[in-house]
Design an enzyme around this catalytic site. Structure first.
Site, mmCIF file in Angstrom:
data_model
loop_
_atom_site.group_PDB
_atom_site.id
_atom_site.type_symbol
_atom_site.label_atom_id
_atom_site.label_comp_id
_atom_site.label_asym_id
_atom_site.label_seq_id
_atom_site.Cartn_x
_atom_site.Cartn_y
_atom_site.Cartn_z
ATOM 1 C CD GLU A 107 2.964 -8.756 -1.356
ATOM 2 O OE1 GLU A 107 3.010 -8.250 -0.320
ATOM 3 O OE2 GLU A 107 2.902 -8.137 -2.641
ATOM 4 C CB CYS A 108 -2.770 -11.172 -4.157
ATOM 5 S SG CYS A 108 -4.690 -11.362 -4.377
#
Length: 481
Positions: free
Chosen positions: A338-339
């Protein structure tokens, strides 16, 4: 059956009114008095939640009406409040601000769902009597809001405080629970995404976080009426009915080992995401991108968000870890990123890190694209997407709710489009209305999810890791014969 659950929500008129500092001060001050404080943060936020956890000395959970249905919110609040003397919820944005003109998912809406009294923090810079008008408006704007008191922040001196108090007492019946002076420097430094992480202090060899929190607690003792604030919490109505468990069924037996990077570079994980993996049968192993130690054997890898741009030079220099991640992805191990984790999986990260070293900095190269840090946010807010290509984590046709907050942009070769899994209905994602790059069993994107809003994610992750473990063990057995 009804249960006594002391609680209150600390809200503001907008972002930047000082409610985070006040929340930290209260959590730490009550903890130093020997009270067990259960901290919560309304909305999608890792940084404030981390500081609240430090201030209270116990994990902080996020409560979000966008992600979670009412029964889930009440269940999460109930279970995480057990064993506490009071529960403190820090709101986000303005009290009535939500995702639309009706205030959907606002702090006020959350207060009604929890039947919790609200204490409003107001920045009183260059205001006196107007504060009373604001309080009257807030108290009457929505029905069933329990506005139990106000904390006046950034007051200029004794005369200013005297006029403020007299005005509020003259025109309203809302108690003044404290008046804070203006403070010179924020004891907790900030950067582009909010407060600086305490882990960066520790990574640098010092721990400035605890003294900063203690100084805020001392400020609260001097300027706030802690006894009256505790009384507000204790006057909250009984909590009706004990909610259902957070995760269905008994914990599954351990079937796979999943590593997750948690260091100063990547540390954005909701506690419930890790709890969900454990409940589904994962043995969790904590890892680091910054340490040079070799990683242990595992069957899956979880790369959360964080600040890889701050440590980009150190990450690039750790060639052993970068090669390990690349080889695990190529071998088909289930990897969820994630991210910040997505940024690490790309070929390079263009930024100037905290040490002043300019990029581009070499990353793992799992995804044939680069990321570059920008001066302004490139994605901010809630996300909603539809799964177009299935993965070990999501099935085709499913809707994925999440959020994003990133200053980096993804730069890919237009002639070689990335294999996306998600079509964005709301939010920016990686770009072009898409998110969730999918290579083999590696899934990576800018979207953050909360496990309680995606209940099948953790069981699928663990099942995929167990299958991969079985395939590797089977391959080894064939080689040995």
């Amino acid at each position: 059956m009804q249960h006594i659950l002391p609680r209150f929500i600390l809200a503001g008129l907008s972002g930047g009114t000082g409610k985070t500092i006040v929340s930290l001060a209260l959590a730490r001050a009550f903890s130093r008095r020997g009270l067990r404080v259960a901290p919560f943060k309304k909305g999608p936020d890792y940084i404030d939640a981390r500081w609240l956890a430090l201030a209270a000395g116990r994990p902080c959970s996020n409560l979000d009406p966008f992600f979670h249905a009412d029964p889930v919110i009440r269940s999460l609040f109930w279970h995480k409040s057990q064993g506490s003397d009071l529960s403190l919820v820090e709101g986000n944005r303005g009290l009535f601000d939500g995702k639309d003109e009706h205030g959907s998912c606002s702090t006020a809406e959350l207060a009604r769902k929890l039947d919790a009294p609200v204490i409003l923090t107001i920045d009183c810079t260059k205001m006196t009597r107007t504060v009373a008008a604001i309080l009257l408006g807030c108290a009457s704007f929505e029905p069933d809001l329990r506005l139990a008191g106000v904390i006046l922040n950034r007051t200029a001196g004794e005369r200013h405080r005297s006029v403020l108090r007299r005005s509020i007492e003259e025109y309203t019946d809302i108690p003044v629970l404290g008046m804070l002076p203006k403070i010179g420097d924020n004891p907790i430094p900030e950067r582009h995404m909010g407060l600086m992480s305490d882990q960066e202090f520790r990574d640098g060899g010092s721990d400035l976080g605890q003294p900063a929190l203690d100084s805020l607690a001392a400020m609260a003792e001097e300027w706030l009426n802690l006894d009256a604030i505790r009384a507000v919490a204790e006057c909250a109505p009984p909590f009706k009915a004990e909610p259902a468990p957070l995760f269905p069924g008994p914990p599954a037996p351990v079937s796979a080992r999943i590593g997750y990077v948690r260091d100063a570079a990547l540390w954005f994980y909701y506690p419930e995401n890790l709890d969900a993996l454990t409940h589904a049968g994962a043995e969790l192993v904590r890892l680091s991108l910054l340490a040079e130690d070799p990683w242990p054997d595992m069957d899956g890898l979880y790369l959360g968000g964080g600040f890889p741009e701050v440590f980009a030079g150190r990450i690039a220099a750790n060639k052993r870890v970068l090669a390990t991640i690349r080889s695990l992805s190529q071998a088909g191990m289930p990897i969820y990123a994630e991210c910040g984790g997505f940024m690490v999986l790309c070929e390079s990260l263009d930024c100037v890190d905290a040490a002043g070293k300019a990029g581009p900095h070499v990353m793992t190269g799992v995804i044939p694209a680069a990321t570059s840090l920008c001066a302004k946010p490139q994605g901010l807010g809630y996300t909603e997407s539809v799964v177009e290509v299935g993965s070990p984590f999501f099935l085709p046709g499913e809707t994925v709710l999440g959020h994003e907050f990133h200053y980096s942009v993804c730069l890919a070769d237009p002639g070689a489009p990335l294999p996306f899994s998600l079509r964005m209905l709301r939010g920016s994602g990686i770009g072009g209305g898409r998110d969730g790059v999918l290579y083999e069993n590696t899934f990576a994107g800018y979207t953050h999810i909360h496990a309680l809003a995606a209940p099948a994610w953790a069981p699928r992750f663990v099942a995929a890791a167990a299958r991969w473990r079985g395939s590797v063990d089977s391959g080894l057995s064939e080689e040995q014969t």
